[in-house]
Design an enzyme around this catalytic site. Structure first.
Site, PDB file in Angstrom:
ATOM      1  N   CYS A  67       0.835  -1.193   0.000  1.00  0.00           N
ATOM      2  CA  CYS A  67       0.000   0.000   0.000  1.00  0.00           C
ATOM      3  C   CYS A  67       0.872   1.246   0.000  1.00  0.00           C
ATOM      4  CB  CYS A  67      -0.902  -0.020   1.234  1.00  0.00           C
ATOM      5  SG  CYS A  67      -1.822   1.496   1.442  1.00  0.00           S
ATOM      6  N   CYS A  81       0.309   3.152   3.609  1.00  0.00           N
ATOM      7  CA  CYS A  81       0.757   2.667   4.914  1.00  0.00           C
ATOM      8  C   CYS A  81       1.778   1.540   4.808  1.00  0.00           C
ATOM      9  CB  CYS A  81      -0.450   2.220   5.737  1.00  0.00           C
ATOM     10  SG  CYS A  81      -1.228   0.739   5.051  1.00  0.00           S
ATOM     11  N   CYS A 141      -6.690  -2.215   0.958  1.00  0.00           N
ATOM     12  CA  CYS A 141      -5.815  -2.192   2.133  1.00  0.00           C
ATOM     13  C   CYS A 141      -6.668  -1.879   3.365  1.00  0.00           C
ATOM     14  CB  CYS A 141      -4.734  -1.133   1.953  1.00  0.00           C
ATOM     15  SG  CYS A 141      -3.626  -0.991   3.368  1.00  0.00           S
ATOM     16  N   CYS A 164      -6.141   0.206   5.526  1.00  0.00           N
ATOM     17  CA  CYS A 164      -6.179   1.653   5.795  1.00  0.00           C
ATOM     18  C   CYS A 164      -7.234   2.365   4.948  1.00  0.00           C
ATOM     19  CB  CYS A 164      -4.813   2.278   5.558  1.00  0.00           C
ATOM     20  SG  CYS A 164      -4.413   2.519   3.816  1.00  0.00           S
ATOM     21  N   ASP A 166      22.437  -2.607 -17.200  1.00  0.00           N
ATOM     22  CA  ASP A 166      22.358  -3.700 -16.238  1.00  0.00           C
ATOM     23  C   ASP A 166      21.290  -4.673 -16.735  1.00  0.00           C
ATOM     24  OD1 ASP A 166      21.871  -5.394 -14.170  1.00  0.00           O
ATOM     25  OD2 ASP A 166      21.345  -3.833 -12.708  1.00  0.00           O
TER      26      ASP A 166
HETATM   27 ZN   LIG Z   1      -2.789   1.050   3.434  1.00  0.00          ZN
END
Ligand SMILES: [Zn+2]
Length: 491
Positions: A206, A209, A228, A230, A354
């Site tokens: 997320c 958070c 999520c 949150c 790379d």
């Molecule tokens: Zn979150």
């Protein structure tokens, strides 16, 4: 006057560069910018509406598709078709498009913009619309650089008035919503289709958070329906693909209840089609015209491009990061015809110096009976071969041919189609070699002198450069064994 001079000088430089056979896609832009710093600010004189397309994958296809749709509806378009997507490339497109005196006012500018070049492009000429396709780990950003990049991109947009067209299925792209602009979301519904899955874990955390996101549907990479604790979640979608399926003509979509037939192959192109539909709708194009335009689009840019060699249809796709590699591979492996898989790997600046990202492609998936031969080619052919070997592919199925032309000639002798993955700087020579071979075969039949294709850039020997590859010894041993095997067979 300064601008006029810059245009003339740019045009002259471009012509000269073409005459001496230098291609020189960006040279007119480079010269124009030398004479008129901030040349891009004149883009407003060049187009009524400005649309930028940015993001990791799908930029070129989306931009080409939109430009085609706009042109097919009679609009005049300025576009950087060649994928020259830095400010010099965009400036070059403007120089080419300008008449000798003044500007030609086009209806719309459809410009692919490199993610890192976006701040500069926006500061010189803010767009009316911005499409953000997705963010995947590129060759260079393995250590949180995506976050830094997104921050810079968002910062440059804060002060301007722009409408955003975003990918709801990508949590990274969804982060642009906190800019509080007018957003339009595209997305693929949970039961719309089945994208082939692979094992590489993209960042599924997320952005608010840092907790791990939970997914009810994962399409591929980090694209899907996420949530999520949150509260961060996939936003509501305005342009919704309810169904995506594919037949021999291309992918078809049901979007907001309407059916669209396209000429594009590859399920992941659904996202590019959704962006094109949304953008053209926003630009006032009518639904019928969008539908018609999607059926007449011709790919010429090495993005899932097909080449017809008699009964064989060869496929070529650009691969520049693990996600691109994985979706290409799963697309290639959907058909169960006997085939060869060619991996063209260069390590120039534009490819990413790379090349460790190739170890994140699930080459293991290709270890199947249908794939009879694996051809490793390009400047880093030996590294490509090693990756294949570590995917469990028997060494006797792997051929190492650093020269692209030799690789094509070898594959042509096998009488089964080749499916080709190519990094950025391999792509255009590959398109030229294959187009030329295909047209020879069309003209002269299957036994034509394909071997006489005039030679294009040659990579005779792999260049290991200063870098020490810990697997170098093993690659050299593979090559030695190959030679001695060949010697045994011939004697
Ligand atoms: Zn979150």
């Amino acid at each position: 006057m300064k601008t006029q001079l810059a245009i003339w000088a740019g045009k002259t430089a471009g012509t000269l560069s073409r005459i001496i056979g230098n291609g020189g896609n960006t040279i007119p832009g480079f010269v124009a910018r030398k004479l008129d710093d901030g040349f891009l600010r004149h883009l407003r004189k060049n187009a009524n509406t400005i649309l930028y397309i940015t993001g990791t994958n799908g930029k070129t296809t989306t931009a080409n598709l939109i430009a085609h749709l706009q042109e097919s509806s009679g609009k005049t378009v300025v576009a950087n078709h060649e994928g020259s997507n830095m400010v010099t490339g965009i400036s070059a497109a403007m120089v080419r498009n300008a008449p000798l005196i003044g500007w030609m006012k086009n209806d719309v500018a459809v410009l692919e913009v490199d993610e890192a070049s976006l701040p500069k492009a926006v500061s010189e000429c803010p767009p009316d619309y911005l499409i953000v396709t997705n963010f995947f780990r590129d060759q260079l950003d393995r250590y949180g650089e995506v976050d830094l990049l997104i921050k810079k991109m968002k910062d440059c947009l804060k002060a301007i008035d722009v409408k955003l067209i975003l990918n709801a299925d990508d949590p990274f792209t969804h982060r642009f919503s906190d800019l509080q602009k007018e957003n339009l979301y595209i997305g693929v519904d949970s039961n719309a289709c089945h994208f082939q899955s692979y094992t590489m874990g993209e960042s599924k955390y997320c952005p608010n958070c840092q907790e791990e996101l939970s997914y009810s549907v994962l399409h591929f990479g980090q694209l899907g329906h996420y949530l999520c604790s949150c509260g961060f979640e996939r936003p509501n979608v305005t342009v919704n693909a309810e169904k995506v399926y594919q037949d021999e003509k291309g992918i078809q979509l049901i979007v907001n209840g309407e059916h669209y037939q396209t000429t594009l192959k590859g399920m992941y192109n659904a996202y590019n089609v959704l962006f094109a539909i949304s953008a053209c709708h926003a630009l006032g194009m009518d639904l019928k015209e969008i539908k018609k335009g999607l059926t007449t689009y011709q790919k010429t840019d090495g993005r899932m491009q097909e080449f017809v060699f008699g009964k064989e249809i060869w496929k070529l796709n650009l691969v520049k990061n693990p996600t691109g590699g994985n979706v290409t591979l799963s697309e290639f492996l959907q058909s169960n015809e006997k085939k060869q898989l060619m991996f063209c790997l260069n390590d120039h600046l534009a490819d990413g110096e790379d090349i460790s990202w190739i170890w994140d492609i699930d080459m293991e998936l290709a270890n199947s009976e249908e794939v009879e031969t694996f051809i490793a080619t390009g400047k880093r052919a030996y590294d490509a071969a090693l990756r294949l070997k570590y995917a469990g592919i028997p060494e006797e199925k792997i051929r190492i041919l650093p020269s692209l032309k030799q690789a094509v000639l070898f594959a042509k002798g096998m009488d089964i189609p080749a499916y080709i993955m190519a990094t950025y700087t391999c792509l255009s020579p590959m398109v030229s070699i294959l187009s030329e071979a295909a047209s020879l075969i069309r003209k002269e039949g299957p036994n034509s002198g394909v071997a006489s294709i005039p030679f294009l850039p040659r990579y005779a020997k792999p260049v290991w450069g200063q870098r020490k590859h810990h697997l170098l010894k093993e690659a050299l041993r593979m090559e030695r064994d190959h030679r001695s095997n060949r010697g045994n067979q011939e004697s």
